[in-house]
Design a protein around this motif. Structure first.
Motif, mmCIF file in Angstrom:
data_model
loop_
_atom_site.group_PDB
_atom_site.id
_atom_site.type_symbol
_atom_site.label_atom_id
_atom_site.label_comp_id
_atom_site.label_asym_id
_atom_site.label_seq_id
_atom_site.Cartn_x
_atom_site.Cartn_y
_atom_site.Cartn_z
ATOM 1 N N TRP A 1 38.250 68.759 -37.855
ATOM 2 C CA TRP A 1 37.744 68.249 -39.121
ATOM 3 C C TRP A 1 37.795 66.725 -39.174
ATOM 4 C CZ3 TRP A 1 35.186 71.720 -41.788
ATOM 5 C CH2 TRP A 1 35.527 73.062 -41.648
ATOM 6 N N GLY A 2 38.214 66.082 -38.082
ATOM 7 C CA GLY A 2 38.259 64.629 -38.057
ATOM 8 C C GLY A 2 39.519 64.045 -38.652
ATOM 9 N N GLY A 3 40.519 64.870 -38.928
ATOM 10 C CA GLY A 3 41.766 64.387 -39.488
ATOM 11 C C GLY A 3 42.765 64.048 -38.394
ATOM 12 N N ALA A 4 43.502 62.952 -38.591
ATOM 13 C CA ALA A 4 44.529 62.563 -37.625
ATOM 14 C C ALA A 4 45.710 63.527 -37.727
ATOM 15 C CB ALA A 4 44.989 61.137 -37.892
ATOM 16 N N GLU A 5 46.204 63.955 -36.583
ATOM 17 C CA GLU A 5 47.333 64.871 -36.559
ATOM 18 C C GLU A 5 48.607 64.091 -36.888
ATOM 19 O OE1 GLU A 5 47.334 66.954 -32.859
ATOM 20 O OE2 GLU A 5 45.346 67.826 -33.173
ATOM 21 N N ALA A 6 49.241 64.456 -38.000
ATOM 22 C CA ALA A 6 50.357 63.671 -38.528
ATOM 23 C C ALA A 6 51.518 63.576 -37.553
ATOM 24 C CB ALA A 6 50.828 64.276 -39.851
ATOM 25 N N HIS A 7 51.754 64.631 -36.788
ATOM 26 C CA HIS A 7 52.894 64.630 -35.876
ATOM 27 C C HIS A 7 52.637 63.804 -34.620
ATOM 28 C CE1 HIS A 7 50.259 67.686 -34.131
ATOM 29 N NE2 HIS A 7 50.871 67.460 -32.995
ATOM 30 N N ALA A 8 51.393 63.331 -34.446
ATOM 31 C CA ALA A 8 51.023 62.659 -33.201
ATOM 32 C C ALA A 8 50.682 61.188 -33.412
ATOM 33 C CB ALA A 8 49.836 63.375 -32.571
ATOM 34 N N ALA A 9 51.252 60.565 -34.424
ATOM 35 C CA ALA A 9 50.907 59.181 -34.730
ATOM 36 C C ALA A 9 51.127 58.270 -33.530
ATOM 37 C CB ALA A 9 51.732 58.683 -35.914
ATOM 38 N N LEU A 10 50.089 57.501 -33.183
ATOM 39 C CA LEU A 10 50.122 56.500 -32.116
ATOM 40 C C LEU A 10 50.441 57.093 -30.741
ATOM 41 C CD1 LEU A 10 51.984 53.650 -34.042
ATOM 42 C CD2 LEU A 10 49.520 53.907 -33.709
ATOM 43 N N SER A 11 50.247 58.399 -30.590
ATOM 44 C CA SER A 11 50.545 59.036 -29.307
ATOM 45 C C SER A 11 49.304 59.201 -28.440
ATOM 46 C CB SER A 11 51.209 60.398 -29.531
ATOM 47 O OG SER A 11 50.340 61.285 -30.211
ATOM 48 N N GLY A 12 48.206 58.541 -28.813
ATOM 49 C CA GLY A 12 47.010 58.546 -27.982
ATOM 50 C C GLY A 12 45.999 59.577 -28.428
ATOM 51 N N GLY A 13 44.730 59.278 -28.172
ATOM 52 C CA GLY A 13 43.684 60.222 -28.516
ATOM 53 C C GLY A 13 42.333 59.737 -28.041
ATOM 54 N N GLN A 14 41.421 60.675 -27.818
ATOM 55 C CA GLN A 14 40.081 60.326 -27.369
ATOM 56 C C GLN A 14 39.253 59.868 -28.568
ATOM 57 O OE1 GLN A 14 38.901 62.474 -24.080
ATOM 58 N NE2 GLN A 14 36.702 62.166 -24.289
ATOM 59 N N ILE A 15 38.604 58.721 -28.430
ATOM 60 C CA ILE A 15 37.828 58.161 -29.526
ATOM 61 C C ILE A 15 36.523 58.949 -29.650
ATOM 62 C CG2 ILE A 15 36.737 56.084 -30.435
ATOM 63 C CD1 ILE A 15 38.644 54.460 -28.690
ATOM 64 N N PRO A 16 36.264 59.557 -30.808
ATOM 65 C CA PRO A 16 35.073 60.394 -30.958
ATOM 66 C C PRO A 16 33.791 59.645 -30.639
ATOM 67 C CG PRO A 16 36.545 60.655 -32.838
ATOM 68 C CD PRO A 16 37.078 59.507 -32.030
ATOM 69 N N GLU A 17 32.903 60.337 -29.932
ATOM 70 C CA GLU A 17 31.557 59.858 -29.625
ATOM 71 C C GLU A 17 31.522 58.658 -28.692
ATOM 72 O OE1 GLU A 17 28.906 61.833 -30.941
ATOM 73 O OE2 GLU A 17 30.767 62.935 -31.228
ATOM 74 N N GLN A 18 32.653 58.199 -28.199
ATOM 75 C CA GLN A 18 32.646 57.061 -27.284
ATOM 76 C C GLN A 18 33.123 57.438 -25.882
ATOM 77 O OE1 GLN A 18 34.134 53.236 -28.482
ATOM 78 N NE2 GLN A 18 33.782 53.641 -30.645
ATOM 79 N N ASP A 19 33.725 58.613 -25.738
ATOM 80 C CA ASP A 19 34.294 59.008 -24.453
ATOM 81 C C ASP A 19 35.165 57.886 -23.887
ATOM 82 O OD1 ASP A 19 33.594 61.654 -24.200
ATOM 83 O OD2 ASP A 19 31.673 61.238 -23.261
ATOM 84 N N TRP A 20 36.118 57.493 -24.678
ATOM 85 C CA TRP A 20 37.116 56.530 -24.252
ATOM 86 C C TRP A 20 38.437 56.967 -24.853
ATOM 87 C CZ3 TRP A 20 36.434 52.745 -20.727
ATOM 88 C CH2 TRP A 20 37.499 51.885 -20.511
ATOM 89 N N TYR A 21 39.498 56.896 -24.068
ATOM 90 C CA TYR A 21 40.800 57.362 -24.535
ATOM 91 C C TYR A 21 41.663 56.175 -24.937
ATOM 92 C CZ TYR A 21 44.863 60.427 -24.887
ATOM 93 O OH TYR A 21 45.948 61.143 -25.360
ATOM 94 N N ALA A 22 42.101 56.164 -26.186
ATOM 95 C CA ALA A 22 43.021 55.136 -26.669
ATOM 96 C C ALA A 22 44.437 55.600 -26.329
ATOM 97 C CB ALA A 22 42.868 54.952 -28.177
ATOM 98 N N PRO A 23 45.173 54.865 -25.504
ATOM 99 C CA PRO A 23 46.424 55.394 -24.956
ATOM 100 C C PRO A 23 47.551 55.491 -25.974
ATOM 101 C CG PRO A 23 46.131 53.113 -24.311
ATOM 102 C CD PRO A 23 44.857 53.531 -24.979
ATOM 103 N N ASP A 24 48.507 56.332 -25.621
ATOM 104 C CA ASP A 24 49.774 56.388 -26.336
ATOM 105 C C ASP A 24 50.397 54.995 -26.305
ATOM 106 O OD1 ASP A 24 52.474 56.744 -26.988
ATOM 107 O OD2 ASP A 24 52.663 58.623 -25.915
ATOM 108 N N LEU A 25 50.965 54.562 -27.435
ATOM 109 C CA LEU A 25 51.486 53.204 -27.526
ATOM 110 C C LEU A 25 53.006 53.120 -27.380
ATOM 111 C CD1 LEU A 25 49.247 51.726 -30.378
ATOM 112 C CD2 LEU A 25 48.982 51.541 -27.893
ATOM 113 N N SER A 26 53.650 54.222 -27.028
ATOM 114 C CA SER A 26 55.106 54.175 -26.809
ATOM 115 C C SER A 26 55.402 53.539 -25.453
ATOM 116 C CB SER A 26 55.702 55.579 -26.844
ATOM 117 O OG SER A 26 57.057 55.558 -26.430
#
Length: 430
Positions: free
Chosen positions: A218-243
């Motif tokens: 649904w396009g909602g950020a998963e609350a338990h996964a804050a700043l843990s990385g995710g694939q940017i929709p429609e860009q096919d680029w992965y924003a890395p985990d920041l820990s």
């Protein structure tokens, strides 16, 4: 039968959305412009407030979304791609008819803090009010003062390009109930002033969570996964985990390395490329040293991550890696080194590089195909770039060399398959 109950959810959402659309259609349109409160009107003309607003607008990287390619800054026109269709970024120059010239500060504050437009309609979360709600009222006032000081640009806003039923704003009532909780940032008294400043910038105005977090269907950020990385929709680029701790995407990065990559686009551990290169060029390179240090302090406090699951069976990565080693020796070794060590300040290391090691493998594939282009910054005005190999290497060769790089030296990432390269080769560049 229990699982069939979930099939009712889309139907219920559509019914609610249709009912909401009818209700909204009965409401009056945009409100008539009212005079600004005199006490606020004087603040909006204060040069010091405007200067601070300019700085804060750069922290939030407002210009990137609200400027079309080749267009006037902040005049809108850029289409923001989402899995549900395109959303046009509006004109936020002070033009009276097409921009925010008729807005009062209360209108702007409600948009930032509550995600509600001047006309009373719920805003789509492509405008990151889920993060901007944490911005203080004083900072929002300064940003508004800066935007009102700009030269007005008459540029009508583009039409919404969302598919049904996502084009019905009333459906946002359900989305907001699930994913949005308004509230300004509250400092943590147990942490230092620098840590709190960093948390405020990362979680609020910097809206880092909007890219660096996994999103659900649904396009909602998963609350338990804050700043843990995710694939940017429609860009096919992965924003890395920041820990920076164990199993984090920036594991092993020190405070100065974080500051360096945000300031210059380069660090001993890697280089800003892809969407992050744009962020560095238009936003973070302009931040003060104290704010960059605060961001680093906050990121270094993020917790360690769980050990990643082993790769699925059935992929003969050894064969891929053997072939990839030969390609690496021919095309990559002269710049990145036999041990993936790179050349400091020139070519980034590949051993331990967050871009190489992100879970999906998409970043490394797209860099090999399309090239790697660090940002041009005041601290690094002539960065070295990597040429694209899309016309010189087959999908099988790209899969092989990326698999080798992800599994050589100290790297222990999963293999990349040829079918993945086929997908990423044909992804358009925004």
């Amino acid at each position: 039968m229990r699982s069939l109950r979930w099939l009712w959810i889309p139907a219920v959402l559509v019914v609610l959305a249709l009912a909401g659309e009818w209700w909204l259609s009965q409401r009056p349109g945009s409100r008539v412009a009212a005079a600004e409160d005199p006490s606020i009107a004087s603040v909006l003309k204060n040069p010091d407030v405007i200067a601070r607003g300019r700085y804060l607008a750069m922290v939030g990287d407002c210009v990137s979304c609200h400027t079309a390619q080749g267009g006037e800054p902040y005049a809108g026109g850029r289409l923001l791609p989402t899995p549900f269709g395109n959303i046009p970024a509006p004109n936020i120059t002070p033009d009276a008819d097409t921009g925010i010239g008729r807005w009062r500060f209360d209108d702007f504050w409600r948009a930032m803090h509550d995600g509600i437009g001047r006309d009373g309609k719920r805003l789509y979360p492509a405008f990151s009010y889920t993060s901007f709600t944490k911005v203080s009222r004083d900072d929002a006032l300064a940003i508004f003062a800066y935007l009102r000081s700009l030269q007005p640009v008459r540029q009508p806003n583009a039409s919404l390009q969302l598919r049904f039923p996502y084009n019905m704003r009333s459906a946002l009532m359900v989305w907001r109930a699930m994913y949005f909780k308004p509230g300004a940032y509250q400092p943590d008294a147990s942490q230092s002033a620098s840590w709190n400043r960093g948390a405020y910038l990362v979680l609020g105005l910097g809206h880092c969570n909007e890219c660096h977090t996994t999103r659900d269907a649904w396009g909602g950020a998963e609350a338990h996964a804050a700043l843990s990385g995710g694939q940017i929709p429609e860009q096919d680029w992965y924003a890395p985990d920041l820990s920076t701790r164990a199993n984090g995407g920036l594991q092993g990065w020190n405070r100065q390395g974080i500051i360096d990559v945000l300031k210059t686009g380069q660090s001993p551990k890697g280089t800003a490329i892809g969407p992050m290169a744009d962020v560095v060029a238009s936003s973070t390179q302009h931040l003060s040293d104290s704010d960059l240090g605060a961001i680093a302090d906050y990121l270094q406090s993020l917790p360690a991550r769980r050990t990643p699951a082993p790769p699925p069976p059935g992929i003969d990565s050894a064969v891929l890696a053997d072939h990839g080693q030969q390609i690496y020796a021919q095309r990559c070794e002269s710049c990145h080194g036999k041990q993936g060590e790179g050349v400091p300040g020139v070519y980034p290391p590949l051993d331990g590089n967050a871009t190489v090691l992100e879970p999906a493998g998409v970043n490394a594939v797209r860099v090999v195909l399309l090239g790697g282009f660090p940002p041009v910054t005041d601290g690094n005005p002539r960065p070295y770039s990597m040429p694209p190999y899309a016309q010189q290497m087959s999908d099988a060769d790209v899969a092989a060399v990326v698999t080798y790089i992800r599994q050589a030296w100290s790297n222990r990432a999963s293999a990349v398959q040829e079918r993945d390269v086929v997908t990423y080769r044909h992804t358009p560049i925004d």
